[in-house]
Design an enzyme around this catalytic site. Structure first.
Site, PDB file in Angstrom:
ATOM      1  CG  HIS A  66      -0.296   0.011   2.631  1.00 43.84           C
ATOM      2  ND1 HIS A  66      -0.153   1.204   3.309  1.00 43.84           N
ATOM      3  CD2 HIS A  66      -0.067  -0.910   3.354  1.00 43.84           C
ATOM      4  CE1 HIS A  66       0.560   0.920   4.493  1.00 43.84           C
ATOM      5  NE2 HIS A  66       0.429  -0.418   4.528  1.00 43.84           N
ATOM      6  CG  ASP A  83      -2.178   4.347   2.969  1.00 44.96           C
ATOM      7  OD1 ASP A  83      -1.995   3.164   2.301  1.00 44.96           O
ATOM      8  OD2 ASP A  83      -3.113   4.327   4.014  1.00 44.96           O
ATOM      9  CG  ASP A 127       2.976  -0.059   7.830  1.00 42.19           C
ATOM     10  OD1 ASP A 127       2.427  -0.197   6.980  1.00 42.19           O
ATOM     11  OD2 ASP A 127       2.231   0.060   8.690  1.00 42.19           O
ATOM     12  CD  GLU A 141      -2.842  -1.101   5.652  1.00 39.42           C
ATOM     13  OE1 GLU A 141      -2.641  -2.319   6.390  1.00 39.42           O
ATOM     14  OE2 GLU A 141      -2.298  -0.068   6.108  1.00 39.42           O
ATOM     15  CD  GLU A 142      -0.729   2.429   7.754  1.00 41.76           C
ATOM     16  OE1 GLU A 142      -1.559   1.769   8.661  1.00 41.76           O
ATOM     17  OE2 GLU A 142       0.177   2.127   7.357  1.00 41.76           O
ATOM     18  CG  ASP A 174       1.823  -3.739   5.299  1.00 40.43           C
ATOM     19  OD1 ASP A 174       2.823  -3.287   5.873  1.00 40.43           O
ATOM     20  OD2 ASP A 174       0.538  -3.384   5.373  1.00 40.43           O
TER      21      ASP A 174
END
Length: 298
Positions: free
Chosen positions: A76, A78, A115, A144-145, A169
């Site tokens: 991801h 973001d 991340d 995603e976050e 991830d």
């Protein structure tokens, strides 16, 4: 030609540095998506960018490997955007300042964005390499976050023609995890009515310098939650005196274990020593319950 571990790592970190220069808060990934799209096109991949700015990047199979199964590597774009107190940082405009001490990477006063920047960087590096492989697809999703909206709205057709999917991830290069994970977001709202304070004495209670951490990756580490700590403090104070609550503040991302929080209140009591008892009680509680992991709290 085989590459050394150092050459591979240097290549991945070069891709990561590219990402660190581009602000990419959740729901603001257009710039990083456009950058990765153009970069992937520059080394011969086919790219689809959907309406959410998810990217689907295809690398053709090596000659003679066309019949091998398609493998998806996914990450991801973001990142969680958090800054230390006093650090000037705008998650919509400020790049991440990387500090490399020769052993670890860290950021200067902010979250690093590894991340999942390191996962995206590894996938981008992989797409540039010449080796025997079947068709490779990199899928980079948005948001995603906070809400997984990128993954939720990704067209399933980009998944159905692949045999394997590797989600990049995780926490270590030398480990594969076979599992599933989930999370729940709860939004609660309550209408607040304001009035002029009845009590003249105002106080601020602060807990800070707790460890904090990612609520997914570090949820099993036993760290204290600053919001829960101040809730205990409020409960203790209201057993001693009536208060009027003016504010509760904990300015962190929703998927971060809060490392600091504060509340402001008024009270008919004008002697601050009454509240020193509560401070001592909370301090003793933190030492007893979290002393092995929370060593620097205030």
């Amino acid at each position: 030609m085989s590459l050394t571990d150092k050459e591979i790592m240097d290549g991945v970190l070069a891709e990561f540095s590219n990402l660190a220069a581009i602000p990419r808060k959740s729901n603001h990934e257009e710039a990083v998506s456009n950058f990765l799209k153009e970069r992937a096109l520059s080394f011969g991949c086919k790219v689809i960018q959907d309406e959410k700015f998810n990217l689907i990047i295809d690398k053709e199979a090596a000659k003679g490997c066309e019949d091998w199964p398609r493998v998806i590597v996914q990450g991801h774009m973001d990142m969680v955007c958090v800054a230390a107190e006093g650090v000037e940082y705008d998650p919509l405009t400020s790049p991440i300042k990387i500090i490399n001490d020769g052993e670890f990477l860290r950021a200067d006063g902010t979250s690093l964005g590894a991340d999942d920047g390191i996962g995206v960087a590894a996938a981008m590096y992989l797409l540039q390499q010449d080796f025997n492989h079947g068709p490779i697809r990199a899928i980079f999703t948005v948001d995603e976050e906070q809400g997984m909206t990128g993954a939720k709205e990704l067209d399933s057709k980009y998944l159905l023609d692949a045999k394997y999917l590797i989600n990049c991830d995780s926490e270590a290069f030398d480990m594969l995890t076979l599992s599933s994970a989930g999370s729940v977001n709860i939004d609660a709202e309550r209408r607040v009515t304001w009035h002029k304070p009845e009590h003249r004495s105002a106080y601020k209670f602060v807990v800070k310098d707790l460890h904090g951490g990612h609520s997914g990756e570090a949820i099993n580490c036993g760290y204290a939650n600053a919001v829960k700590v101040i809730a205990q403090a409020i409960n203790s104070i209201t057993k001693k005196t009536e208060i009027e609550l003016a504010s509760i503040t904990s300015l962190k991302a929703r998927n971060v274990i809060p490392s600091e929080a504060e509340f402001v209140f008024t009270s008919p009591l004008s002697n601050v020593k009454v509240f020193d008892v509560v401070v001592a009680k909370i301090t003793d509680y933190l030492k007893a319950a979290y002393g092995n992991v929370e060593k620097n709290f205030t």
